[in-house]
Design a protein around this motif. Sequence first.
Motif, PDB file in Angstrom:
ATOM      1  N   ALA A   1       0.979  -1.138  -0.168  1.00  0.00           N
ATOM      2  CA  ALA A   1       0.097  -0.113  -0.175  1.00  0.00           C
ATOM      3  C   ALA A   1       0.886   1.880   0.115  1.00  0.00           C
ATOM      4  O   ALA A   1       0.934   1.933  -0.999  1.00  0.00           O
ATOM      5  N   VAL A   2       1.363   1.379   1.007  1.00  0.00           N
ATOM      6  CA  VAL A   2       2.996   2.249   0.527  1.00  0.00           C
ATOM      7  C   VAL A   2       3.344   2.323  -0.629  1.00  0.00           C
ATOM      8  O   VAL A   2       3.517   3.851  -1.011  1.00  0.00           O
ATOM      9  N   ALA A   3       4.308   1.330  -1.233  1.00  0.00           N
ATOM     10  CA  ALA A   3       4.684   1.584  -2.540  1.00  0.00           C
ATOM     11  C   ALA A   3       3.446   2.382  -3.266  1.00  0.00           C
ATOM     12  O   ALA A   3       4.197   2.858  -4.562  1.00  0.00           O
ATOM     13  N   ARG A   4       2.659   1.767  -3.352  1.00  0.00           N
ATOM     14  CA  ARG A   4       1.465   2.380  -4.438  1.00  0.00           C
ATOM     15  C   ARG A   4       1.096   3.924  -3.966  1.00  0.00           C
ATOM     16  O   ARG A   4       0.591   4.625  -5.055  1.00  0.00           O
ATOM     17  N   ALA A   5       0.806   3.677  -2.673  1.00  0.00           N
ATOM     18  CA  ALA A   5       0.635   5.688  -2.156  1.00  0.00           C
ATOM     19  C   ALA A   5       2.280   6.470  -2.807  1.00  0.00           C
ATOM     20  O   ALA A   5       1.419   7.745  -3.617  1.00  0.00           O
ATOM     21  N   LYS A   6       2.962   5.721  -3.049  1.00  0.00           N
ATOM     22  CA  LYS A   6       4.186   6.444  -3.620  1.00  0.00           C
ATOM     23  C   LYS A   6       4.375   6.246  -5.358  1.00  0.00           C
ATOM     24  O   LYS A   6       4.115   8.271  -5.830  1.00  0.00           O
ATOM     25  N   THR A   7       3.641   6.055  -5.670  1.00  0.00           N
ATOM     26  CA  THR A   7       3.659   5.708  -7.450  1.00  0.00           C
ATOM     27  C   THR A   7       2.436   7.351  -7.436  1.00  0.00           C
ATOM     28  O   THR A   7       1.737   7.573  -8.630  1.00  0.00           O
ATOM     29  N   GLU A   8       1.967   7.540  -6.985  1.00  0.00           N
ATOM     30  CA  GLU A   8       0.439   8.640  -6.752  1.00  0.00           C
ATOM     31  C   GLU A   8       0.725   9.640  -6.220  1.00  0.00           C
ATOM     32  O   GLU A   8       0.100  10.548  -6.204  1.00  0.00           O
ATOM     33  N   GLY A   9       2.514  10.493  -6.003  1.00  0.00           N
ATOM     34  CA  GLY A   9       2.245  11.134  -5.433  1.00  0.00           C
ATOM     35  C   GLY A   9       2.516  11.623  -4.062  1.00  0.00           C
ATOM     36  O   GLY A   9       3.154  12.188  -3.682  1.00  0.00           O
ATOM     37  N   PHE A  10       1.382  10.918  -3.650  1.00  0.00           N
ATOM     38  CA  PHE A  10       2.299  11.192  -1.995  1.00  0.00           C
ATOM     39  C   PHE A  10       3.554  10.539  -1.157  1.00  0.00           C
ATOM     40  O   PHE A  10       3.876   9.592  -1.693  1.00  0.00           O
ATOM     41  N   ALA A  11       3.996  11.607  -0.224  1.00  0.00           N
ATOM     42  CA  ALA A  11       4.825  11.530   0.254  1.00  0.00           C
ATOM     43  C   ALA A  11       4.459  10.523   2.065  1.00  0.00           C
ATOM     44  O   ALA A  11       5.124  10.748   2.664  1.00  0.00           O
ATOM     45  N   ALA A  12       4.964   9.145   0.564  1.00  0.00           N
ATOM     46  CA  ALA A  12       4.695   8.067   2.657  1.00  0.00           C
ATOM     47  C   ALA A  12       5.474   7.549   2.484  1.00  0.00           C
ATOM     48  O   ALA A  12       6.891   7.257   1.608  1.00  0.00           O
ATOM     49  N   GLU A  13       6.017   6.557   3.726  1.00  0.00           N
ATOM     50  CA  GLU A  13       7.113   5.866   4.320  1.00  0.00           C
ATOM     51  C   GLU A  13       6.522   5.050   4.947  1.00  0.00           C
ATOM     52  O   GLU A  13       6.101   5.261   5.737  1.00  0.00           O
TER      53      GLU A  13
END
Length: 345
Positions: A238-250
């Motif tokens: 989910a974190v990896a997907r969120a990154k591809t969608e432009g969110f600054a998540a770690e």
Amino acid sequence: MTAEAVAGPPTIAIAMGDPAGIGAELLAALLAAPDLRNAARFIVFGDKRILDAGAEVAGVDPAVAVAAVDAEFAPAVGRPLLVDLGHLGPDEVTPRTATLAGGRFATENFRHALRHAAAGKADAVFFTPFNKAAMRFAYPGYDDEIRFVRDAIGFDGPASEFNILENLWNARVTSHIPLSGVSAAITEERIVRALALCDRAMRAAGFATPRIAVAGLNPHAGDGGNFGREEIDVIAPAVARAKTEGFAAEGPFPSDTVFLRARNGDFDAVLTMYHDQGQIAMKLMGFDRGVTLIGGFPFPICTPAHGTAYEIAGQGIANPGASRAALSLAIRMARDAVKRSAAAA
């Protein structure tokens, strides 16, 4: 001329909460504070007799104008307006006790404030603490404030509670469900949706690019699968997907240390997997300053993160810090929204 000058100060709809706790004394103190009352227009829904009783306990004079619910009314900066519903007298309140009467009082006030904002007559909503048992007496379908808001204004989009302590935010994937059901409720879709909602709410509060840490579910974030696979199978994807969608998540990070990093400035927010995983950390760091924001609705809804504090009600010792922070956040978010709307017009 600036957008702020064109738009003017925001209007905040205020609902008086449970009458048996500290809410009325806190509200009286807020309404009497010159810096707050001069920063926005306040329209309060409740009963003047309850507010007067709270003002006496707090030792302040909120100096409100009063209107009937069926009258034409418009609040002014510097002079809060109380819409007196006349639906509960002090002699009908059972102090420090959750009752049907108290629940009816709070739910009616909240419904009026929400619908006022939904009609475009207020830019944000603030309420003093509710007692969940009393709310359920009056509204059997009441799970939490989110469910009530949905029902009151007919909204079915994504929404969530956020706990805020100064510039540190806590979001969560699941909320008011049994701990035994958390693992099954955590999905990649829900985590990404929670991250998106958190990002949107924080941008509305002034963050340019919110940095969001994602907590694991299991001890030591699963320890590579030794203590559970949710981190490997669900949270990390989910974190990896969120990154591809432009969110600054770690993440995912172990939940017993991620708040230390966030408090030290590495992140602006922590997304936790369940209610108490974040609530405990946030309340330990600042119980008397914490704010709850109900985000995702067409307008911000803010309240102090603490409860009704029945044990100290009526003693004049309630700390208004969290309520002041919550009302200040509502004013700031409403003001920014008004500016954006004026600039776009």
